[in-house]
Design a protein around this motif. Structure first.
Motif, short mmCIF file in Angstrom:
data_model
loop_
_atom_site.label_atom_id
_atom_site.label_comp_id
_atom_site.label_asym_id
_atom_site.label_seq_id
_atom_site.Cartn_x
_atom_site.Cartn_y
_atom_site.Cartn_z
N LEU A 185 32.27 -3.68 -16.28
CA LEU A 185 31.82 -3.14 -15.00
C LEU A 185 30.55 -2.32 -15.18
O LEU A 185 29.57 -2.46 -14.42
N VAL A 186 30.55 -1.45 -16.18
CA VAL A 186 29.37 -0.63 -16.46
C VAL A 186 28.18 -1.51 -16.83
O VAL A 186 27.05 -1.30 -16.35
N ALA A 187 28.43 -2.52 -17.67
CA ALA A 187 27.34 -3.40 -18.11
C ALA A 187 26.75 -4.18 -16.95
O ALA A 187 25.53 -4.32 -16.83
N VAL A 188 27.61 -4.72 -16.08
CA VAL A 188 27.14 -5.49 -14.93
C VAL A 188 26.32 -4.61 -14.00
O VAL A 188 25.26 -5.02 -13.50
N THR A 189 26.79 -3.39 -13.76
CA THR A 189 26.07 -2.49 -12.86
C THR A 189 24.71 -2.11 -13.44
O THR A 189 23.72 -2.02 -12.71
N ALA A 190 24.66 -1.90 -14.75
CA ALA A 190 23.39 -1.55 -15.40
C ALA A 190 22.36 -2.66 -15.22
O ALA A 190 21.17 -2.40 -15.08
N ARG A 191 22.82 -3.91 -15.22
CA ARG A 191 21.90 -5.04 -15.09
C ARG A 191 21.62 -5.40 -13.64
O ARG A 191 20.49 -5.73 -13.29
N ALA A 192 22.65 -5.38 -12.80
CA ALA A 192 22.52 -5.93 -11.44
C ALA A 192 22.35 -4.89 -10.36
O ALA A 192 22.06 -5.23 -9.22
N ALA A 238 30.73 2.62 -12.04
CA ALA A 238 29.57 1.89 -11.54
C ALA A 238 28.35 2.79 -11.45
O ALA A 238 27.22 2.38 -11.76
N LEU A 239 28.56 4.04 -11.03
CA LEU A 239 27.46 5.00 -10.97
C LEU A 239 26.88 5.24 -12.36
O LEU A 239 25.66 5.31 -12.53
N GLY A 240 27.77 5.33 -13.35
CA GLY A 240 27.29 5.49 -14.73
C GLY A 240 26.45 4.30 -15.16
O GLY A 240 25.43 4.46 -15.83
N GLY A 241 26.87 3.11 -14.75
CA GLY A 241 26.10 1.92 -15.07
C GLY A 241 24.75 1.91 -14.39
O GLY A 241 23.74 1.47 -14.98
N THR A 242 24.70 2.40 -13.16
CA THR A 242 23.43 2.48 -12.43
C THR A 242 22.45 3.42 -13.13
O THR A 242 21.27 3.10 -13.31
#
Length: 209
Positions: free
Chosen positions: A26-33, A171-175
């Motif tokens: 989830l974190v990885a996807v959010t960081a990319r997308a 998700a916020l962390g990924g952003t």
């Protein structure tokens, strides 16, 4: 009803906070997308948790013997799906880096918020341990377990709220991670590190069974 809400919140956070392969992905996807896609993914996870919480309060203890024979295949399926997604993301990021361009926000994967929601709902629903977790909690509370329709509804909604709030925090962390590492090398390093972590966690998911 207050007791049911508190129990639901504790149950939701209890299943959500330990960050496993799904949380790392989830974190990885959010960081990319980006945030919208990550939020969709987070709500997919929370929806799956809510479904299993509902199943548990509606008679999850009776389903434990039914789920037992298929738990290992489902765990393997979840681990394989996560590993494939992780390897694909890492390979795509590496190919984009070698091509000399800045990796795209989604590393070539057209993952919309709706698709992310469905993908993470599917990945999370593959894990029957969630319903067993909720069923065990309901049984452990004995006479104080949510018995009325109102209490059961409050328990499930509170569990969904707890899970959703934690997943959205991930998700916020990924952003924030995606905004910090904007260089091509930074994107590549993040993609490869997250892919490696997800594969390791997926292997541990199978080994735990």
């Amino acid at each position: 009803m207050t007791a049911a809400v508190v129990a639901g919140l504790l149950a939701g956070y209890g299943i959500a906070i330990p960050v496993g392969a799904v949380g790392a992905y989830l974190v990885a996807v959010t960081a990319r997308a980006g945030w919208r896609t990550g939020a969709g993914a987070a709500l997919g996870v929370a929806t799956a948790d809510g479904v299993y919480a509902l199943v548990a309060v509606a008679g999850g203890s009776a389903l434990v013997p039914v789920l037992a024979p298929v738990m290992t295949p489902l765990r393997w399926a979840s681990a394989v799906v996560l590993a494939v997604l992780a390897v694909r993301a890492g390979w795509t990021a590496l190919a984009a880096y070698r091509a000399g361009g800045l990796a795209s926000r989604d590393d070539g994967v057209a993952l919309t918020p709706a698709r992310a929601y469905l993908a993470f709902l599917g990945i999370t629903i593959l894990n029957p341990m969630t319903v067993i977790y909720f069923a065990a909690l309901v049984l452990a509370t004995g006479p104080s377990a949510p018995a009325t329709l109102t209490d059961r509804t409050a328990f499930v909604l509170a569990a969904v709220l707890a899970s959703a709030s934690w997943q959205l925090l991930l998700a916020l962390g990924g952003t924030l991670l995606g905004r910090t590492l904007t260089s091509a090398r930074g994107r590549l390093g993040t993609a490869l590190a997250s892919s490696t972590l997800i594969v390791v966690l997926a292997v541990r998911l199978v080994a735990a069974g």
